[in-house]
Motif scaffolding. Sequence first.
Motif, PDB file in Angstrom:
ATOM      1  N   HIS A  61       0.862  -1.189   0.000  1.00  0.00           N
ATOM      2  CA  HIS A  61       0.000   0.000   0.000  1.00  0.00           C
ATOM      3  C   HIS A  61       0.894   1.233   0.000  1.00  0.00           C
ATOM      4  O   HIS A  61       1.759   1.396   0.876  1.00  0.00           O
ATOM      5  CB  HIS A  61      -0.902   0.013   1.240  1.00  0.00           C
ATOM      6  CG  HIS A  61      -1.608   1.321   1.438  1.00  0.00           C
ATOM      7  ND1 HIS A  61      -2.610   1.758   0.607  1.00  0.00           N
ATOM      8  CD2 HIS A  61      -1.441   2.289   2.390  1.00  0.00           C
ATOM      9  CE1 HIS A  61      -3.027   2.944   1.027  1.00  0.00           C
ATOM     10  NE2 HIS A  61      -2.339   3.285   2.099  1.00  0.00           N
ATOM     11  N   LEU A  62       0.714   2.093  -1.001  1.00  0.00           N
ATOM     12  CA  LEU A  62       1.548   3.276  -1.141  1.00  0.00           C
ATOM     13  C   LEU A  62       0.981   4.422  -0.309  1.00  0.00           C
ATOM     14  O   LEU A  62      -0.165   4.828  -0.484  1.00  0.00           O
ATOM     15  CB  LEU A  62       1.629   3.694  -2.610  1.00  0.00           C
ATOM     16  CG  LEU A  62       2.532   4.902  -2.923  1.00  0.00           C
ATOM     17  CD1 LEU A  62       3.964   4.609  -2.518  1.00  0.00           C
ATOM     18  CD2 LEU A  62       2.437   5.267  -4.394  1.00  0.00           C
ATOM     19  N   ASP A  63       1.788   4.912   0.608  1.00  0.00           N
ATOM     20  CA  ASP A  63       1.424   6.073   1.427  1.00  0.00           C
ATOM     21  C   ASP A  63       2.082   7.301   0.793  1.00  0.00           C
ATOM     22  O   ASP A  63       3.286   7.547   0.972  1.00  0.00           O
ATOM     23  CB  ASP A  63       1.921   5.871   2.864  1.00  0.00           C
ATOM     24  CG  ASP A  63       1.440   6.972   3.799  1.00  0.00           C
ATOM     25  OD1 ASP A  63       1.217   8.095   3.328  1.00  0.00           O
ATOM     26  OD2 ASP A  63       1.318   6.700   5.006  1.00  0.00           O
ATOM     27  N   LEU A  64       1.301   8.056   0.042  1.00  0.00           N
ATOM     28  CA  LEU A  64       1.839   9.190  -0.701  1.00  0.00           C
ATOM     29  C   LEU A  64       2.287  10.324   0.213  1.00  0.00           C
ATOM     30  O   LEU A  64       3.179  11.094  -0.145  1.00  0.00           O
ATOM     31  CB  LEU A  64       0.804   9.699  -1.699  1.00  0.00           C
ATOM     32  CG  LEU A  64       0.450   8.722  -2.833  1.00  0.00           C
ATOM     33  CD1 LEU A  64      -0.656   9.284  -3.699  1.00  0.00           C
ATOM     34  CD2 LEU A  64       1.685   8.411  -3.665  1.00  0.00           C
ATOM     35  N   VAL A  68       6.216   6.266   1.313  1.00  0.00           N
ATOM     36  CA  VAL A  68       6.682   4.915   1.617  1.00  0.00           C
ATOM     37  C   VAL A  68       5.587   3.931   1.242  1.00  0.00           C
ATOM     38  O   VAL A  68       4.410   4.306   1.078  1.00  0.00           O
ATOM     39  CB  VAL A  68       7.037   4.739   3.116  1.00  0.00           C
ATOM     40  CG1 VAL A  68       8.208   5.619   3.504  1.00  0.00           C
ATOM     41  CG2 VAL A  68       5.832   5.009   3.996  1.00  0.00           C
ATOM     42  N   ALA A  69       5.979   2.676   1.110  1.00  0.00           N
ATOM     43  CA  ALA A  69       5.012   1.606   0.853  1.00  0.00           C
ATOM     44  C   ALA A  69       4.943   0.698   2.071  1.00  0.00           C
ATOM     45  O   ALA A  69       5.973   0.276   2.595  1.00  0.00           O
ATOM     46  CB  ALA A  69       5.400   0.815  -0.389  1.00  0.00           C
ATOM     47  N   ASP A  70       3.747   0.443   2.535  1.00  0.00           N
ATOM     48  CA  ASP A  70       3.526  -0.481   3.653  1.00  0.00           C
ATOM     49  C   ASP A  70       2.920  -1.764   3.113  1.00  0.00           C
ATOM     50  O   ASP A  70       2.262  -1.774   2.069  1.00  0.00           O
ATOM     51  CB  ASP A  70       2.571   0.126   4.684  1.00  0.00           C
ATOM     52  CG  ASP A  70       3.155   1.362   5.349  1.00  0.00           C
ATOM     53  OD1 ASP A  70       4.358   1.341   5.666  1.00  0.00           O
ATOM     54  OD2 ASP A  70       2.403   2.344   5.534  1.00  0.00           O
TER      55      ASP A  70
END
Length: 363
Positions: A61-64, A68-70
């Motif tokens: 899941h991309l946190d814009l 970062v990507a989780d």
Amino acid sequence: MDILNLALFIAIQCGTSSVAWGTTGVAKSAFFKALAEAMGLKFFCFIPSQHMPEDIGGMPHLDLKRLVADMIPMAWIKALTEPGWFLLIDELTTAPQAMRPALLSALNERVVGEQRFHPSTIVCAAANPPELAPNSSPLEPSMLNRCYHHQWVVPFDSWFKGMLNGGVFSPPDNIPVVGDYSSYLSKHTRLIAMFCKAHPAMRETKVMPETELAFCSLRTWLHLAHCLAGAEKVGAGADVCEELGRGLVGTAATEQYFTYLDRLDLKDADAVVDGKEDVDFGKDRIDQLVYLPIAMLEALRSNSAPKRIDKACEVMISMAEHDMLDLVMGPLGEISDLFPNYKIPSALDRRYGRLLTQLGGGR
């Protein structure tokens, strides 16, 4: 204690990654499901061949905002972080290569990504030989060496009763609960350590065995110590202990280890604290005594008469005076914790004080 597959039930309760090997259709999965229900645990069966790698590793899941990507875990992985679960990884040899690192982490470390399973979660695996399972392949040595390998014995009587009960199966009602076996562990770690020191060839396997799944490493010897401690806790017999050995360190190492124990002529801890058996520091070797302090503590738990505690303290202090100080300091310290009302005789207390002075400590 005549219980089919008892060694496996002990191993999984001692936190040892375990694989039950057997031909197809011999009630492995059904039995584990019934066992989970009998233990009051929720059951989840993961069959690798029916899933994609992300079904265990999670979805990115991309946190814009943070750039970062989780990884978002699957619901069943998240559930295992809560208490009350039994996870069976079934048909383990069908797992594709891309899935095996995550499965190894789940089976051995109880962790997938950032999700750590609850300490009460039981994890076990089952597998058919590769030649009997479609799209399967042998497990790599790194996976083999992290597991106890159990040859499944078909529980026909349980299956028969279940068939008479309309296909509702139940495990035997006499499977022992291991519980906390920590007080038995030091005895077995010490004995195994002395064996490995005396037999360097048994510390690790240089050439992988062709006919066995289990082989020696420092890791599998530690796993064996845990399983033997659990086996002693529930009173399992020598046959179960040897089965645990064969499934963790292999047949040859198991035979050598138990032969080594037989030849040690180990002291009876109860007889020692009762004054019926002496310790002869001129004849008894350190490998015959290395387990004794822990064993005497266990003997005192069942009968803590002051004279028995006096004798245990005397023997341990004598061991320390004969260059075995590192073996007894922990157990000696435990006596005051276990028996807070006990007062050590003044003569022993003075000897104990001199030992602490040698260490530069105080009381």
